[in-house]
Design a protein around this motif. Structure first.
Motif, PDB file in Angstrom:
ATOM      1  N   SER A   6       0.843  -1.185   0.000  1.00 30.41           N
ATOM      2  CA  SER A   6       0.000   0.000   0.000  1.00 30.41           C
ATOM      3  C   SER A   6       0.873   1.228   0.000  1.00 30.41           C
ATOM      4  N   LEU A   7       0.285   2.340  -0.364  1.00 22.83           N
ATOM      5  CA  LEU A   7       1.022   3.585  -0.426  1.00 22.83           C
ATOM      6  C   LEU A   7       1.326   4.074   0.981  1.00 22.83           C
ATOM      7  N   PRO A   8       2.362   4.922   1.163  1.00 20.81           N
ATOM      8  CA  PRO A   8       2.671   5.462   2.481  1.00 20.81           C
ATOM      9  C   PRO A   8       1.557   6.382   2.958  1.00 20.81           C
ATOM     10  N   PRO A  20      -4.642   0.858  -2.788  1.00 21.98           N
ATOM     11  CA  PRO A  20      -3.449  -0.002  -2.828  1.00 21.98           C
ATOM     12  C   PRO A  20      -2.574   0.358  -4.019  1.00 21.98           C
ATOM     13  N   ARG A  21      -1.284   0.245  -3.823  1.00 23.76           N
ATOM     14  CA  ARG A  21      -0.334   0.586  -4.885  1.00 23.76           C
ATOM     15  C   ARG A  21      -0.622  -0.191  -6.168  1.00 23.76           C
ATOM     16  N   ALA A  26      -2.185  -0.986 -11.900  1.00 25.51           N
ATOM     17  CA  ALA A  26      -3.110  -1.645 -12.825  1.00 25.51           C
ATOM     18  C   ALA A  26      -3.885  -0.620 -13.632  1.00 25.51           C
ATOM     19  N   ALA A  27      -4.299   0.473 -12.993  1.00 26.75           N
ATOM     20  CA  ALA A  27      -5.021   1.527 -13.709  1.00 26.75           C
ATOM     21  C   ALA A  27      -4.124   2.189 -14.744  1.00 26.75           C
ATOM     22  N   GLY A  46      -5.359   9.933 -11.690  1.00 24.12           N
ATOM     23  CA  GLY A  46      -5.916  10.250 -10.381  1.00 24.12           C
ATOM     24  C   GLY A  46      -7.424  10.074 -10.341  1.00 24.12           C
ATOM     25  N   ARG A  47      -8.099  10.513 -11.388  1.00 22.99           N
ATOM     26  CA  ARG A  47      -9.554  10.346 -11.436  1.00 22.99           C
ATOM     27  C   ARG A  47      -9.946   8.871 -11.413  1.00 22.99           C
ATOM     28  N   ARG A  48      -9.153   8.037 -12.093  1.00 22.79           N
ATOM     29  CA  ARG A  48      -9.482   6.606 -12.147  1.00 22.79           C
ATOM     30  C   ARG A  48      -9.370   5.943 -10.786  1.00 22.79           C
ATOM     31  N   VAL A  49      -8.422   6.405  -9.964  1.00 20.75           N
ATOM     32  CA  VAL A  49      -8.204   5.752  -8.662  1.00 20.75           C
ATOM     33  C   VAL A  49      -8.714   6.594  -7.498  1.00 20.75           C
TER      34      VAL A  49
END
Length: 209
Positions: A6-8, A20-21, A26-27, A46-49
Motif C-alpha cells: 500500500s502507499l505510504p 493499494p499501490r 493496474a489503472a 488520479g480520477r481513475r483511482v
C-alpha cells in the motif's frame, strides 16, 4: 524489487484514503493499453483511482518514477510467470519456447512493451538509482535465459554454446524483433516473429543429427 502493498500515509492535511499501490499500477497499465502513453496523465490516472494529481505526485514525485514503478510491477508479474516456466517439467527446448513466447509482445501497443520503451527512452536523463533498477529488470530476463540454456547444454539438447554469450545475442535478437512488433512495423507481426526465432534456434542451437 521490494515494494509495500500500500502507499505510504497521506499528508495530514488530506483526508483521503490512498488506494493499494497495485490498483494505481493496474489503472496505469489499463490506460496505456486503451489510450497509449499520450493518454496517461497524472490527472486522468488520479480520477481513475480517486486521487488528485497532486496526491499522486506526493507519492511518486514525478511521472517518470510512476512509469518506472509501474514497469517494475508489471515485470514482477512476468517474473512470476518465468519462475513457473523454469520449474515446469519437460525439455529445455519447451522451456525456451515458453520463454520466447513470454518475451515477445502480444501485438502493436502491447502495454508492457509500450511502457518499457518509454522508460528506456527517458533513461538517458535518469538518475543512477533509476538506471540501476532498469538494469535489474534486464538482468532478471538474462539470468533466466542463461539457466534454460545451461540446462539444455548439460542435457545434450543444445549445442555446447556458452550460455551467457548465447543469451546476450538471443536477447538482442528478441529485443529487435519485439520493438518491431510493439510499434506495428509491417511484416513483423507476432506470429512471424515467433516463427523467425524458432528458425534461429533450430539453426544455431539444436544439434544436427
Amino acid at each position: 524489487m521490494s515494494q509495500s502493498s500500500s502507499l505510504p500515509p497521506a499528508p495530514r492535511r488530506r483526508n483521503q484514503a490512498a488506494p493499494p499501490r497495485e490498483d494505481v499500477f493496474a489503472a496505469a497499465m489499463d490506460t496505456v493499453a486503451a489510450r497509449g502513453l499520450d493518454g496517461l496523465t497524472m490527472a486522468g490516472l488520479g480520477r481513475r483511482v480517486g486521487m488528485s494529481s497532486g496526491h499522486l505526485l506526493y507519492y511518486f514525485r514525478t511521472k517518470d518514477e510512476l512509469l518506472l514503478q509501474t514497469l517494475e510491477w508489471s515485470e514482477g508479474r512476468l517474473g512470476a510467470e518465468r519462475g513457473a516456466l523454469l520449474s515446469r517439467r519437460g525439455s529445455a527446448r519447451e522451456r525456451l519456447d515458453g520463454y520466447v513466447d513470454l518475451y515477445v509482445p502480444d501485438g502493436p501497443r502491447d502495454p508492457h512493451w509500450t511502457l518499457w520503451l518509454e522508460v528506456w527512452n527517458r533513461s538517458q536523463n535518469a538518475a543512477e538509482d533509476a538506471r540501476a533498477r532498469q538494469a535489474a529488470i534486464e538482468w532478471a530476463w538474462h539470468r533466466d535465459l542463461v539457466a534454460i540454456l545451461a540446462e539444455g547444454v548439460s542435457r545434450g539438447e543444445f549445442r555446447a554454446v556458452d550460455p551467457d554469450r548465447f543469451a546476450t545475442r538471443t536477447r538482442a535478437l528478441l529485443d529487435g524483433y519485439s520493438v518491431h512488433v510493439a510499434v506495428g512495423l509491417p511484416g513483423t507481426g507476432r506470429d512471424e516473429v515467433l516463427a523467425q526465432v524458432r528458425e534461429f534456434i533450430d539453426e544455431t542451437l539444436i544439434p544436427r543429427t
